[in-house]
Design a protein around this motif. Sequence first.
Motif, mmCIF file in Angstrom:
data_model
loop_
_atom_site.group_PDB
_atom_site.id
_atom_site.type_symbol
_atom_site.label_atom_id
_atom_site.label_comp_id
_atom_site.label_asym_id
_atom_site.label_seq_id
_atom_site.Cartn_x
_atom_site.Cartn_y
_atom_site.Cartn_z
ATOM 1 N N VAL A 153 44.345 33.668 40.061
ATOM 2 C CA VAL A 153 44.731 33.652 41.623
ATOM 3 C C VAL A 153 43.856 33.323 42.882
ATOM 4 O O VAL A 153 44.799 33.237 43.749
ATOM 5 C CB VAL A 153 46.070 35.098 41.112
ATOM 6 C CG1 VAL A 153 46.922 35.153 42.771
ATOM 7 C CG2 VAL A 153 47.366 34.510 40.102
ATOM 8 N N GLY A 154 42.974 33.915 42.586
ATOM 9 C CA GLY A 154 42.015 34.132 44.013
ATOM 10 C C GLY A 154 41.995 34.918 44.351
ATOM 11 O O GLY A 154 42.151 34.843 45.148
ATOM 12 N N CYS A 155 42.355 36.183 43.825
ATOM 13 C CA CYS A 155 42.230 37.748 44.519
ATOM 14 C C CYS A 155 41.252 39.140 43.846
ATOM 15 O O CYS A 155 40.790 38.210 42.860
ATOM 16 C CB CYS A 155 43.589 38.317 44.626
ATOM 17 S SG CYS A 155 44.403 38.530 43.122
ATOM 18 N N PRO A 156 40.960 39.586 43.728
ATOM 19 C CA PRO A 156 40.248 40.998 43.445
ATOM 20 C C PRO A 156 41.165 41.580 42.534
ATOM 21 O O PRO A 156 42.474 41.274 42.483
ATOM 22 C CB PRO A 156 40.171 41.952 44.351
ATOM 23 C CG PRO A 156 40.242 41.165 45.853
ATOM 24 C CD PRO A 156 40.933 40.111 45.560
ATOM 25 N N VAL A 157 40.573 41.991 41.534
ATOM 26 C CA VAL A 157 41.774 42.484 40.528
ATOM 27 C C VAL A 157 41.669 43.407 40.902
ATOM 28 O O VAL A 157 42.969 43.289 39.858
ATOM 29 C CB VAL A 157 40.172 42.688 39.558
ATOM 30 C CG1 VAL A 157 40.984 43.685 37.954
ATOM 31 C CG2 VAL A 157 39.399 41.615 38.981
ATOM 32 N N GLY A 158 41.597 44.546 41.403
ATOM 33 C CA GLY A 158 42.627 45.187 41.970
ATOM 34 C C GLY A 158 44.206 44.648 42.357
ATOM 35 O O GLY A 158 45.075 45.487 41.863
#
Length: 179
Positions: A153-158
């Motif tokens: 997705v291209g986002c941080p894990v959090g």
Amino acid sequence: MDETGGVIRLIPRKAKTLSTSFEQDLLALLPRLRRFAVGLCGNSADGDDLCQMSLERALANQTKWLEGTRLDSWMYRVMRNIWIDQVRAATRRRETFVHEDAGQSVGGDGAQEHTVELSMVDRAMQRLPEDQREAVLLVMVEGYAYKEAAEIVGCPVGTLNSRLVRGRDALLELLGEAE
């Protein structure tokens, strides 16, 4: 005979086969890619189109895939990017005359119970915001680890974890199963 007087021999062409491991690996991924595409689009016809466009783009850009990296993650990202482009284009040209739920009650009610339940889940999934639907599809349906899904997705894990929790809770509420 050719211009030098020699005999021209016609050599039959062999049927085209999957020559590379890239193509073979794509073929092995096809059921998962189709499932993800249908989940994103909400119906199998659009999902099949999205899957086909993704495969075409992957084959055309095969040299951009880095050997040794995960082909499935790369393909999910390709598919997701195409889907986002389609959603944006559809939003710009959409003109709705009748609400899409108007056609849901047409037809007989002879469907089996599990088909009805799956239909309810599909409709509930489509009501989720796009970012939550992606997180639910990648983690809960496709079985990706949070870190892998976040990379796709291209986002941080959090951020992915937050989207997943909100999506799962909203899905349970939409299906009437919230505590």
